[in-house]
Design a protein around this motif. Structure first.
Motif, short mmCIF file in Angstrom:
data_model
loop_
_atom_site.label_atom_id
_atom_site.label_comp_id
_atom_site.label_asym_id
_atom_site.label_seq_id
_atom_site.Cartn_x
_atom_site.Cartn_y
_atom_site.Cartn_z
N HIS A 111 33.65 13.98 42.62
CA HIS A 111 34.87 14.42 41.95
C HIS A 111 34.97 15.95 41.86
CE1 HIS A 111 35.87 10.43 39.66
NE2 HIS A 111 35.88 10.29 40.97
N ALA A 112 33.88 16.62 41.50
CA ALA A 112 33.93 18.08 41.36
C ALA A 112 34.33 18.75 42.67
CB ALA A 112 32.59 18.61 40.87
N GLN A 113 33.77 18.29 43.78
CA GLN A 113 34.15 18.85 45.08
C GLN A 113 35.62 18.58 45.38
OE1 GLN A 113 32.42 20.74 47.38
NE2 GLN A 113 34.37 20.88 48.44
N ALA A 114 36.09 17.38 45.05
CA ALA A 114 37.50 17.03 45.29
C ALA A 114 38.41 17.95 44.48
CB ALA A 114 37.75 15.57 44.94
N VAL A 115 38.04 18.24 43.24
CA VAL A 115 38.87 19.12 42.40
C VAL A 115 38.92 20.52 43.02
CG1 VAL A 115 38.97 20.29 40.16
CG2 VAL A 115 38.59 17.82 40.27
N GLY A 116 37.80 21.02 43.50
CA GLY A 116 37.81 22.32 44.17
C GLY A 116 38.68 22.31 45.41
N ASP A 117 38.60 21.24 46.18
CA ASP A 117 39.39 21.13 47.41
C ASP A 117 40.88 21.04 47.11
OD1 ASP A 117 37.03 21.23 48.84
OD2 ASP A 117 36.98 19.07 49.24
#
Length: 150
Positions: A84-90
């Motif tokens: 999720h954290a990577q998705a939010v950054g993306d």
């Protein structure tokens, strides 16, 4: 008072991006897609920004082909809480590109998992816990785009 509706027809360049060699999103593929699409009368293309291209470069490429930006599509592995954290950054990058290109709307979805691809549109293997994880990820991503993109 009369309201005039302006219809825009946009297309996603997926037929060029997804091919026999898998997923390929780069300047060359976009050039090929934009050339073909502008020749048949499309005026708008969804925002599909390669990792090495800035929004300004993408906008210039659109302009070269007499195209304008339309809402793009963002998907991520929201079914996997660890990602999720990577998705939010993306999605922040995705939303920023939209704003730079003058688009205030985007599509968002969870990635397709193999079972859903093998069994489309039938609600295959429902899992309430997975649905909650996906909802949490989508909510976090939506909150990250609060800078002006719906």
């Amino acid at each position: 008072m009369s309201t005039t509706l302006k219809h825009r027809t946009a297309i996603n360049p997926l037929p060029w991006i997804l091919g026999d060699g898998g997923y390929r999103l780069d300047r060359g593929i976009l050039q090929e897609a934009m050339t073909a699409l502008s020749q048949v009368g499309f005026t708008h293309l969804t925002i599909e920004l390669p990792a090495d291209m800035t929004p300004a470069e993408y906008g210039a490429l659109l302009s070269e082909h007499s195209l304008a930006a339309a809402p793009g599509y963002f998907s991520a592995p929201f079914h996997d809480r660890q990602r999720h954290a990577q998705a939010v950054g993306d999605i922040k990058r995705h939303a920023h590109a939209h704003l730079q290109l003058g688009v205030d709307t985007a599509f968002i979805a969870t990635d397709l998992i193999p079972d859903r691809i093998a069994h489309p549109a039938v609600g295959f293997a429902p899992d309430a816990d997975r649905t909650l994880v996906i909802a949490d990820g989508l909510a976090a991503a939506a909150a990250a785009t609060a800078e002006g993109v719906r």
